[in-house]
Design a protein around this motif. Structure first.
Motif, mmCIF file in Angstrom:
data_model
loop_
_atom_site.group_PDB
_atom_site.id
_atom_site.type_symbol
_atom_site.label_atom_id
_atom_site.label_comp_id
_atom_site.label_asym_id
_atom_site.label_seq_id
_atom_site.Cartn_x
_atom_site.Cartn_y
_atom_site.Cartn_z
ATOM 1 N N CYS A 156 -106.886 2.328 -4.466
ATOM 2 C CA CYS A 156 -108.063 1.938 -5.231
ATOM 3 C C CYS A 156 -107.715 0.832 -6.222
ATOM 4 O O CYS A 156 -106.716 0.919 -6.926
ATOM 5 C CB CYS A 156 -108.567 3.176 -5.970
ATOM 6 N N HIS A 216 -111.570 7.983 -1.650
ATOM 7 C CA HIS A 216 -110.303 8.446 -2.182
ATOM 8 C C HIS A 216 -109.790 9.628 -1.381
ATOM 9 O O HIS A 216 -110.563 10.500 -0.995
ATOM 10 C CB HIS A 216 -110.454 8.846 -3.644
ATOM 11 N N TRP A 241 -109.101 0.232 -8.909
ATOM 12 C CA TRP A 241 -109.326 0.669 -10.291
ATOM 13 C C TRP A 241 -108.255 1.614 -10.768
ATOM 14 O O TRP A 241 -107.667 1.427 -11.803
ATOM 15 C CB TRP A 241 -110.681 1.361 -10.440
ATOM 16 N N CYS A 242 -108.060 2.702 -10.023
ATOM 17 C CA CYS A 242 -107.190 3.768 -10.525
ATOM 18 C C CYS A 242 -105.844 3.798 -9.814
ATOM 19 O O CYS A 242 -104.941 4.478 -10.260
ATOM 20 C CB CYS A 242 -107.891 5.123 -10.403
ATOM 21 N N CYS A 247 -112.215 9.214 -8.210
ATOM 22 C CA CYS A 247 -111.624 8.085 -8.905
ATOM 23 C C CYS A 247 -111.684 8.341 -10.402
ATOM 24 O O CYS A 247 -112.622 8.949 -10.905
ATOM 25 C CB CYS A 247 -112.400 6.826 -8.578
ATOM 26 N N GLU A 248 -110.695 7.842 -11.095
ATOM 27 C CA GLU A 248 -110.714 7.983 -12.546
ATOM 28 C C GLU A 248 -111.898 7.248 -13.159
ATOM 29 O O GLU A 248 -112.324 7.538 -14.255
ATOM 30 C CB GLU A 248 -109.395 7.473 -13.129
HETATM 31 ZN ZN LIG Z 1 -110.104 4.954 -7.822
#
Ligand SMILES: [Zn+2]
Length: 108
Positions: free
Chosen positions: A34, A8, A36-37, A13-14
């Motif tokens: 990312c 990142h 995911w986040c 990352c969250e």
């Molecule tokens: Zn992330």
């Protein structure tokens, strides 16, 4: 298939996966954010450290806390090894954004 490690650009990352590895072919292009986040990520240029004589070892990488996913199809990844989630499926929205981003690239 080569392994690309990403990190990142801006902090964690969250979901706690600051660095992760993705198995994909060069022709598929780089991830820009990312899965995911949604934060920006960059490909880590240095070679992946988790290599054995037979090549990249996802199991070895997992011992160092790095999760490896391989791309199943566009916008979807499945885990090879590591502590992370079992699979990633991008939303339609994310895929559309990725497409737009990829297509916008040559004009920069
Ligand atoms: Zn992330």
């Amino acid at each position: 298939m080569p392994v690309f490690e990403y990190e990142h650009l801006d902090g964690e990352c969250e979901l706690g996966e600051h660095r992760f590895a993705i198995l994909h072919s060069v022709g598929e292009g780089e991830l820009r954010f990312c899965p995911w986040c949604g934060k920006d990520v960059r490909r880590v240029v240095s070679p992946v450290q988790f290599r054995t004589r037979s090549g990249f070892s996802a199991a070895k990488a997992a011992k160092h806390g790095l999760t490896t996913w391989k791309r199943a199809r566009k916008g979807e990844w499945e885990k090879v090894d590591g502590p992370g989630v079992d699979g990633i499926i991008s939303s339609e929205e994310d895929r559309a954004a990725l497409e737009a981003e990829t297509q916008a690239e040559p004009d920069r």
